[in-house]
Design a protein around this motif. Sequence first.
Motif, mmCIF file in Angstrom:
data_model
loop_
_atom_site.group_PDB
_atom_site.id
_atom_site.type_symbol
_atom_site.label_atom_id
_atom_site.label_comp_id
_atom_site.label_asym_id
_atom_site.label_seq_id
_atom_site.Cartn_x
_atom_site.Cartn_y
_atom_site.Cartn_z
ATOM 1 N N ALA A 131 23.891 38.257 48.516
ATOM 2 C CA ALA A 131 24.298 37.327 47.460
ATOM 3 C C ALA A 131 24.239 38.005 46.098
ATOM 4 C CB ALA A 131 23.407 36.089 47.477
ATOM 5 N N GLU A 132 23.229 38.840 45.898
ATOM 6 C CA GLU A 132 23.113 39.578 44.630
ATOM 7 C C GLU A 132 24.234 40.610 44.506
ATOM 8 O OE1 GLU A 132 19.200 41.170 44.571
ATOM 9 O OE2 GLU A 132 18.239 39.243 44.073
ATOM 10 N N ILE A 133 24.558 41.272 45.619
ATOM 11 C CA ILE A 133 25.666 42.228 45.613
ATOM 12 C C ILE A 133 26.973 41.507 45.309
ATOM 13 C CG2 ILE A 133 27.028 43.797 47.054
ATOM 14 C CD1 ILE A 133 24.441 44.463 48.557
ATOM 15 N N PHE A 134 27.143 40.354 45.926
ATOM 16 C CA PHE A 134 28.340 39.543 45.688
ATOM 17 C C PHE A 134 28.462 39.205 44.209
ATOM 18 C CE2 PHE A 134 30.484 35.474 45.201
ATOM 19 C CZ PHE A 134 31.616 35.616 45.999
ATOM 20 N N HIS A 135 27.377 38.717 43.629
ATOM 21 C CA HIS A 135 27.388 38.328 42.212
ATOM 22 C C HIS A 135 27.712 39.523 41.318
ATOM 23 C CE1 HIS A 135 25.296 35.604 39.023
ATOM 24 N NE2 HIS A 135 26.394 36.172 38.558
ATOM 25 N N SER A 136 27.083 40.660 41.587
ATOM 26 C CA SER A 136 27.296 41.857 40.773
ATOM 27 C C SER A 136 28.737 42.354 40.866
ATOM 28 C CB SER A 136 26.331 42.957 41.224
ATOM 29 O OG SER A 136 26.587 44.166 40.542
ATOM 30 N N THR A 137 29.290 42.366 42.075
ATOM 31 C CA THR A 137 30.654 42.857 42.271
ATOM 32 C C THR A 137 31.667 41.933 41.613
ATOM 33 O OG1 THR A 137 29.971 43.817 44.400
ATOM 34 C CG2 THR A 137 32.337 43.629 43.973
ATOM 35 N N VAL A 138 31.453 40.621 41.734
ATOM 36 C CA VAL A 138 32.358 39.664 41.096
ATOM 37 C C VAL A 138 32.328 39.835 39.579
ATOM 38 C CG1 VAL A 138 32.766 37.210 40.636
ATOM 39 C CG2 VAL A 138 32.294 37.975 42.968
ATOM 40 N N ALA A 139 31.140 40.097 39.025
ATOM 41 C CA ALA A 139 31.016 40.314 37.578
ATOM 42 C C ALA A 139 31.833 41.539 37.139
ATOM 43 C CB ALA A 139 29.554 40.478 37.191
ATOM 44 N N LYS A 140 31.795 42.590 37.944
ATOM 45 C CA LYS A 140 32.577 43.790 37.628
ATOM 46 C C LYS A 140 34.071 43.486 37.670
ATOM 47 C CE LYS A 140 29.086 46.907 39.526
ATOM 48 N NZ LYS A 140 28.739 47.820 40.652
ATOM 49 N N LEU A 141 34.486 42.731 38.699
ATOM 50 C CA LEU A 141 35.906 42.392 38.822
ATOM 51 C C LEU A 141 36.357 41.478 37.690
ATOM 52 C CD1 LEU A 141 36.271 41.827 42.682
ATOM 53 C CD2 LEU A 141 36.671 43.901 41.351
ATOM 54 N N LEU A 142 35.459 40.609 37.231
ATOM 55 C CA LEU A 142 35.788 39.739 36.095
ATOM 56 C C LEU A 142 36.045 40.579 34.849
ATOM 57 C CD1 LEU A 142 36.033 36.848 34.993
ATOM 58 C CD2 LEU A 142 33.571 36.921 34.512
ATOM 59 N N TYR A 143 35.215 41.598 34.645
ATOM 60 C CA TYR A 143 35.411 42.506 33.506
ATOM 61 C C TYR A 143 36.752 43.221 33.618
ATOM 62 C CZ TYR A 143 34.432 46.287 30.197
ATOM 63 O OH TYR A 143 34.491 47.167 29.153
ATOM 64 N N ILE A 144 37.107 43.638 34.824
ATOM 65 C CA ILE A 144 38.367 44.363 35.039
ATOM 66 C C ILE A 144 39.572 43.461 34.817
ATOM 67 C CG2 ILE A 144 39.786 45.486 36.809
ATOM 68 C CD1 ILE A 144 37.121 46.490 38.059
ATOM 69 N N CYS A 145 39.520 42.254 35.382
ATOM 70 C CA CYS A 145 40.712 41.391 35.320
ATOM 71 C C CYS A 145 40.943 40.839 33.923
ATOM 72 C CB CYS A 145 40.600 40.254 36.339
ATOM 73 S SG CYS A 145 39.508 38.899 35.877
ATOM 74 N N LYS A 146 39.911 40.779 33.099
ATOM 75 C CA LYS A 146 40.088 40.283 31.736
ATOM 76 C C LYS A 146 40.657 41.341 30.806
ATOM 77 C CE LYS A 146 38.573 36.010 31.823
ATOM 78 N NZ LYS A 146 39.435 34.880 31.406
ATOM 79 N N ARG A 147 40.655 42.607 31.243
ATOM 80 C CA ARG A 147 41.100 43.678 30.367
ATOM 81 C C ARG A 147 42.404 44.336 30.790
ATOM 82 N NH1 ARG A 147 36.413 42.247 29.827
ATOM 83 N NH2 ARG A 147 35.243 42.469 27.889
ATOM 84 N N CYS A 148 42.642 44.452 32.082
ATOM 85 C CA CYS A 148 43.916 45.088 32.436
ATOM 86 C C CYS A 148 44.500 44.624 33.766
ATOM 87 C CB CYS A 148 43.788 46.618 32.427
ATOM 88 S SG CYS A 148 42.955 47.318 33.840
ATOM 89 N N ARG A 149 43.684 44.181 34.709
ATOM 90 C CA ARG A 149 44.219 43.831 36.015
ATOM 91 C C ARG A 149 44.371 42.308 36.134
ATOM 92 N NH1 ARG A 149 44.702 47.772 39.868
ATOM 93 N NH2 ARG A 149 45.976 46.123 40.804
ATOM 94 N N LEU A 150 45.351 41.793 35.401
ATOM 95 C CA LEU A 150 45.614 40.359 35.432
ATOM 96 C C LEU A 150 46.053 39.893 36.813
ATOM 97 C CD1 LEU A 150 47.590 39.880 32.086
ATOM 98 C CD2 LEU A 150 45.127 39.892 32.453
ATOM 99 N N ASP A 151 46.507 40.824 37.642
ATOM 100 C CA ASP A 151 47.019 40.448 38.960
ATOM 101 C C ASP A 151 45.917 39.992 39.922
ATOM 102 O OD1 ASP A 151 46.229 43.108 38.648
ATOM 103 O OD2 ASP A 151 47.412 43.815 40.335
ATOM 104 N N ILE A 152 44.636 40.217 39.587
ATOM 105 C CA ILE A 152 43.556 39.733 40.450
ATOM 106 C C ILE A 152 42.832 38.544 39.814
ATOM 107 C CG2 ILE A 152 43.210 42.008 41.469
ATOM 108 C CD1 ILE A 152 40.613 42.200 39.772
ATOM 109 N N GLN A 153 43.337 38.058 38.704
ATOM 110 C CA GLN A 153 42.605 37.054 37.938
ATOM 111 C C GLN A 153 42.428 35.740 38.706
ATOM 112 O OE1 GLN A 153 44.028 36.743 33.949
ATOM 113 N NE2 GLN A 153 42.375 35.427 33.278
ATOM 114 N N ASN A 154 43.423 35.340 39.458
ATOM 115 C CA ASN A 154 43.326 34.083 40.189
ATOM 116 C C ASN A 154 42.229 34.155 41.249
ATOM 117 O OD1 ASN A 154 44.056 31.448 40.939
ATOM 118 N ND2 ASN A 154 45.466 32.188 42.496
#
Length: 425
Positions: A131-154
């Motif tokens: 669950a902690e790994i899940f939370h950490s990875t999602v946080a990283k993806l949130l940082y990515i999708c807000k800056r350049c990878r809009l295609d994973i935002q949904n």
Amino acid sequence: YRETLEGLGFVVNPYDQCVANATINGSTCTICWYVDDNKISHIDPDVVTNIIEKIEKKFGKMKVSRGREHDFLGMKIHFHENGTVSIDMKEYVKGAIDEFPETISRSASTPATRHLFDVRDDVKELDKENAEIFHSTVAKLLYICKRCRLDIQNAVAFLTTRVSKPDEDDWIKLRRVLQYLKGTIDDKLILGCKNIGKMESFVDAAFAVHKDMKSHTGGGISWGIGILLSMCQKQKLNAKSSTEAEVIGVSDFISNMIWARMFLEKQGYTIDENLLYQDNQSAMKIEENGSKSCSKRSRHIDMRYFFIKDRLETEGIDIIYCPTEYMVADFFTKPLQGKLFHYLKAIIMGHVPLETLTSRFNTKNQERVEEHGKAISNNVIPCVESDTQDSNKRGRQNAEKKNDKFQVVTEEVKLSYADAVRGQG
């Protein structure tokens, strides 16, 4: 730092306290800063040098990077000679994939399956470590999708709602996003401006897609190449119809349009055309007419949402009907598949100019809607989906199956993206 800049003649933009401007030698010099990082721009390089020297006298020697390519907070930013800027986070994405405990050996064609929003009660929750790994990875993806990878935002927007109690299905959905990123790791967000005075916004809502029956808002603003400001989020209250969900979506998103207009005005630019595209004509009439276009089915909508009508007038926003199959915001409300996904992705990521989409539907629909409104005078328009709208909704869900309709568009995307890659290295 702000006082130092003001002492040099800079004026801070009141709509972004980390942006300041000064007119030097007849041209604007702009400084943006984030913590201790700065970006300075002026048409004359000597002016930039002079400003840097004055700042260094106050704060000490700074590391200076000049040119068209820069690294900033995990982003590689490249300013191109054609006036566009590309942003990629390849190394950051690679790090997120490598740190995931499972080996991501395959790729996926889309970030999520059709069942993204489905939540099953009989699925086992993740243990504390995963669950902690899940939370950490999602946080990283949130940082990515807000800056350049809009295609994973949904997909990421949904996963952020699951970090408190993730289950094994959520783990599979997270892995799917990483598989998609592995196969598209070289993708970049390309932003550009065809006309600074023309702001085009798309807003849509997916009705009752979450487990608690709340809807999902999607929206984006473009100046011709790529989506600069986007929204992809769960609505905070339950809607009783798809029309109400669309009205709530516009209510949530319109503040972004207002802020963008005010920010640009303080930067010295005027918005001459402020366009808002929607695919629900019942919602459009409510937003344009307020309570006059409400029936028994829609009078329960909180009156605060009728401030939209006032804002449309004061901001000079024109609402234009956009056929569902061309609704860019649809990308941020549901897990699209197939050719429709890749078509809208190319528009959103700036690989293909927005005009290749808007030229495909008749923007004079606005005139048709207005004429229709005059024809019915003050009669109430029922706020329920018509048979045609229901058909459009069903058609949107199956659009990827309509190969003939999107075949030409797909070929255009391939050619335009290939040209973009060649032109930008």
